[in-house]
Design an enzyme around this catalytic site. Sequence first.
Site, PDB file in Angstrom:
ATOM      1  N   HIS A 242       0.799  -1.229   0.000  1.00  0.00           N
ATOM      2  CA  HIS A 242       0.000   0.000   0.000  1.00  0.00           C
ATOM      3  C   HIS A 242       0.841   1.295   0.000  1.00  0.00           C
ATOM      4  CE1 HIS A 242      -3.461  -2.549   1.097  1.00  0.00           C
ATOM      5  NE2 HIS A 242      -2.771  -3.000   2.103  1.00  0.00           N
TER       6      HIS A 242
HETATM    7  O1  RIB Z   1      -5.337  -0.158   4.635  1.00  0.00           O
HETATM    8  C1  RIB Z   1      -3.956  -0.123   4.424  1.00  0.00           C
HETATM    9  C2  RIB Z   1      -3.315   0.954   5.249  1.00  0.00           C
HETATM   10  O2  RIB Z   1      -3.541   0.691   6.631  1.00  0.00           O
HETATM   11  C3  RIB Z   1      -1.784   1.000   5.092  1.00  0.00           C
HETATM   12  O3  RIB Z   1      -1.342   2.314   5.269  1.00  0.00           O
HETATM   13  C4  RIB Z   1      -1.296   0.144   6.224  1.00  0.00           C
HETATM   14  O4  RIB Z   1       0.014   0.514   6.665  1.00  0.00           O
HETATM   15  C5  RIB Z   1      -2.289   0.484   7.299  1.00  0.00           C
HETATM   16  O5  RIB Z   1      -1.884   1.700   7.903  1.00  0.00           O
END
Ligand code: RIB
Length: 312
Positions: A242
């Site tokens: 992500h």
């Molecule tokens: O949903 C994914 C996000 O939530 C990413 O930033 C992960 O690190 C968590 O913070």
Amino acid sequence: MSARKIIIDTDPGQDDAVAILLALASPELEVLGITAVAGNVPLPLTQKNARIVCELAGRPDMRVFAGCDTPLKRKLVTAEHVHGKTGLDGSVLPDPVMGLQDQHGVDFIIETLRAQASETVTLCPLGPLTNIATAFERAPDIIGRVQEIVLMGGAYFEVGNITPAAEFNIYVDPDAAKIVFGSGIPITVMPLDVTHKALTTQARVDAFRAMGSEVGRMVAEWTDFFERFDKEKYGSAGAPLHDPCVIAHLLDPGLFSGRHVNVEIETMSDLTLGMTVADWWRVSGRAPNTMFMGDVNADGFFNLLTERLARL
Ligand code: RIB
Ligand code: CA
């Protein structure tokens, strides 16, 4: 051309850690500071993990600040089930030697935006938006001084990951997200719609390990750990990486594509709390406020990431 000035706001988290490494490996970016926020794990761990990652990158000089330890109005929800108890499970790294800055992360954000030339600093939130919203509430004068916000959060066609409707970062502090998305600042969002196309396949993890460096080994171990949850949940060929999508977009925006649409945040409904309601077909008449990314050149993204991490 001078480096782009950024502040990384983060809740490490293995994917946050990779994003920080990518930023610190890239001379196109000047990281003015890293502010930790409660999210994946509580604040004492996210600020510690941010320092661990800076030392791994060979940057004990980087300024790391602790920000907010709870959302604006709601009880903190964490994600140890994904990231492990430490937030950086999958690896065993020594406690950091570098110190934490005394200044509160929110005060650092305010002070920096007031000190730097207007519209020359990009905010890069990788976790819940509590620090950013608190800064805007405490010092509204800084809102017009932000160049852009490039954040990881939200979901629309990909639906939620922490509830059926909401992505974790937005869900943890939907009130903060409402403030940020309503700020009028140019916002680019990396939602699950795009991060779920940036998967850590075995070949990509092998490429990290093949670097033969401590960084490559750590990133491979983190992704091996981090992906176990998502591979089982989604049955996918790897875990979505992500947060590095935010930094990659700064380095090579051509890797991503999306649409400038209106995005509003649900803050009232128990059923859909934290949902990013993206008006993809522009039916609401509400003014577009967000570049909402939907696609990524995944091979290009991982090639950039691997090439940069190999520099550390
Ligand atoms: O949903 C994914 C996000 O939530 C990413 O930033 C992960 O690190 C968590 O913070
Ligand atoms: Ca994160």
